[in-house]
Enzyme design. Structure first.
Site, PDB file in Angstrom:
ATOM      1  N   ASP A  94       0.557  -1.009  -0.341  1.00 39.15           N
ATOM      2  CA  ASP A  94      -0.131  -0.283   0.031  1.00 39.15           C
ATOM      3  C   ASP A  94       0.917   1.055   0.301  1.00 39.15           C
ATOM      4  OD1 ASP A  94       0.702  -0.001   2.872  1.00 39.15           O
ATOM      5  OD2 ASP A  94      -0.552   0.337   3.525  1.00 39.15           O
ATOM      6  N   GLU A  95       2.337   1.047  -0.196  1.00 37.90           N
ATOM      7  CA  GLU A  95       2.839   2.348  -0.666  1.00 37.90           C
ATOM      8  C   GLU A  95       3.733   2.542  -1.702  1.00 37.90           C
ATOM      9  OE1 GLU A  95       4.307   4.844   3.234  1.00 37.90           O
ATOM     10  OE2 GLU A  95       4.371   2.632   3.463  1.00 37.90           O
TER      11      GLU A  95
END
Length: 454
Positions: A94-95
């Site tokens: 998610d990053e």
DNA sequence: TCTGGGGTCCTAGTGCCC
DNA sequence: TCTGGGGCACTAGGACCC
């Protein structure tokens, strides 16, 4: 992405929107992976023991993670990032860092802001989820900016303002300063980034060692020239299991180590890799952790070889008192080159995924027909994990709200329906079967647990 | 309160070779 | 021949990140 796993679950399950949702391991030794913002209000945080989370938020929804589902969403988002620049460095599902300068996606503050806002809108349109954007001149500052931007925001750090902004912040804001380094610094009277800069480079090196000391001092002065690196090679592959109850039986410990070795090799092969160094990890009853490693003459992906090495390493570990975790890893990786690999696999005493798994299962379940209530619950949860999608022949698509005592409770709803109704079935109801997650966005690409777009 | 899983990086000690 | 030191590989442990 904001509270990624929990947000994905809320998007997938209308009845959970606006509610406290906690995603993590549901066993007695589980910890929280992600808590929705509604759950954070009660004090639930990542890495917190599940038991503590349940005390703080007894009415929250507790779900097991569905990594395949999250990975599919992640691939959609990474695709959007790659449309901005070829230089994308994923940090996790998610990053990611994106270099907007190299290919001219942005050239000044205004253009960067526009790109960031468009990206957030695109993420929302494609996934139905919110993401936050941090814009700055370096990776460290962009990371801090994105943390400040959460949830659902954008923060740009103006060039020239970096040091003034960082100065009053806690040292814990800086990437690489965790609980241990934070405590170490606090004992020396260093609590803010300004304190770090004042302490001076020599003092930090003396306290924290060369690499960490130099690195932290540079960060305190807002200096960070690390490039965005698109392709990162995997350095190690490992698997580990924490057991609900400590294992005391030495034979059982040995069987578990073999099972883990097989799983590790399976992962290694899926990645097309082989490795030279085999690592055994043992966490004992008192949480002390030991590792033992052995380096082979050449890289291997042979399950028999890895099993044997792990077994040898286990011989040097005292497990009296019990073990709570076992792990097997392989490092010193090489691209898989051995041509006779498949011949080796066929000839090995037990092919990967064969034999040992069954043996262990029999050990566990073969003690008679009188299963306790707890055992029945464990079996039901294994078959119908909380939060997983299901389909019922008559009632359609839904998800498992809970299971146990021979029953499974399902809520029938889809990402684009109204909150649905709950029904309970026998765990062996033939009309009920596991199902793939449905697309989160109307007309958008579907999502399957294999990460294939449909 | 009682601590997951999968990684990365760093440090320090030891042994070996030149 | 003895000794010292640099460089390297290996091992173990710790800190950190999501």
């Amino acid at each position: 992405m904001d509270a990624f796993y929990a947000s994905a679950e809320q998007a997938s399950k209308p009845s959970l929107r606006g509610k406290a949702v906690v995603v993590g391991g549901l066993g007695p030794r589980g910890v929280v992976a992600t808590a929705s913002y509604e759950a954070r209000v009660f004090g639930v945080r990542s890495a917190m023991p599940m038991a503590q989370a349940r005390r703080l938020a007894p009415n929250a929804a507790y779900l097991v993670p569905r990594f395949g589902f999250y990975r599919a969403i992640s691939e959609q988002v990474m695709g959007l990032l790659h449309s901005l620049s070829p230089l994308v460095e994923p940090l996790s599902l998610d990053e990611a860092f994106v270099d907007l300068e190299t290919e001219g996606a942005a050239w000044d503050r205004a253009s960067a802001r526009l790109v960031g806002e468009k990206l957030r809108a695109d993420i929302r349109a494609v996934t139905g989820l919110t993401g936050s954007v941090g814009l700055a001149a370096s990776k460290m500052l962009a990371k801090i900016a994105s943390e400040e931007a959460k949830p659902d925001g954008l923060v740009l750090i103006e060039p020239g303002t970096e040091r003034a902004m960082l100065g009053p912040m806690s040292v814990r804001t800086l990437p690489g300063v965790g609980p241990a380094t934070g405590d170490h610094l606090r004992r020396a009277g260093i609590t803010t980034v300004d304190d770090l800069a004042e302490a001076g480079e020599d003092e930090l090196v003396r306290m924290l060692g060369k690499a960490h000391g130099h690195g932290l001092y540079a960060m305190a002065l807002a200096r960070d020239d690390r490039p965005v690196v698109a392709e990162r090679e995997t350095k190690s592959v490992s698997v580990e299991d924490t057991y609900d109850v400590d294992i005391h039986d030495r034979v059982r410990v040995g069987l578990e180590v073999q099972r883990l070795a097989d799983r590790c090799v399976r992962r290694l092969r899926e990645a097309g890799l082989s490795g030279r160094t085999i690592v055994l990890k043992v966490r004992r009853y008192d949480f002390s952790t030991l590792t033992r490693s052995e380096t082979l003459r050449g890289p291997t992906d042979d399950p028999g070889v890895v099993r044997e090495a792990a077994g040898r390493l286990l011989e040097s570990v005292d497990t009296t008192g019990g073990v709570r975790l076992l792990g097997v890893g392989v490092s010193g990786l090489a691209d898989f080159t051995q041509e006779d690999l498949f011949a080796q696999a066929a000839g090995a005493a037990g092919v990967v995924g064969d034999g040992v798994d069954h043996l262990v299962e029999e050990e566990r379940g073969g003690e008679g027909v009188d299963h306790s209530v707890e055992e029945q619950q464990v079996v039901a949860e294994r078959r119908w994990p909380s939060g997983h999608d299901v389909r019922h022949a008559e009632f359609g698509h839904g998800w498992v709200q809970g299971s146990g005592l021979g029953r499974v409770t399902v809520r029938f709803e889809t990402p684009r329906s109204e909150p649905g109704r709950v029904r309970t079935f026998r765990v062996d109801d033939l009309e009920l079967e596991p199902a793939e997650p449905l697309p989160l966005v109307a007309g958008g690409p579907g999502v399957s647990v294999d990460g294939v777009r449909t």
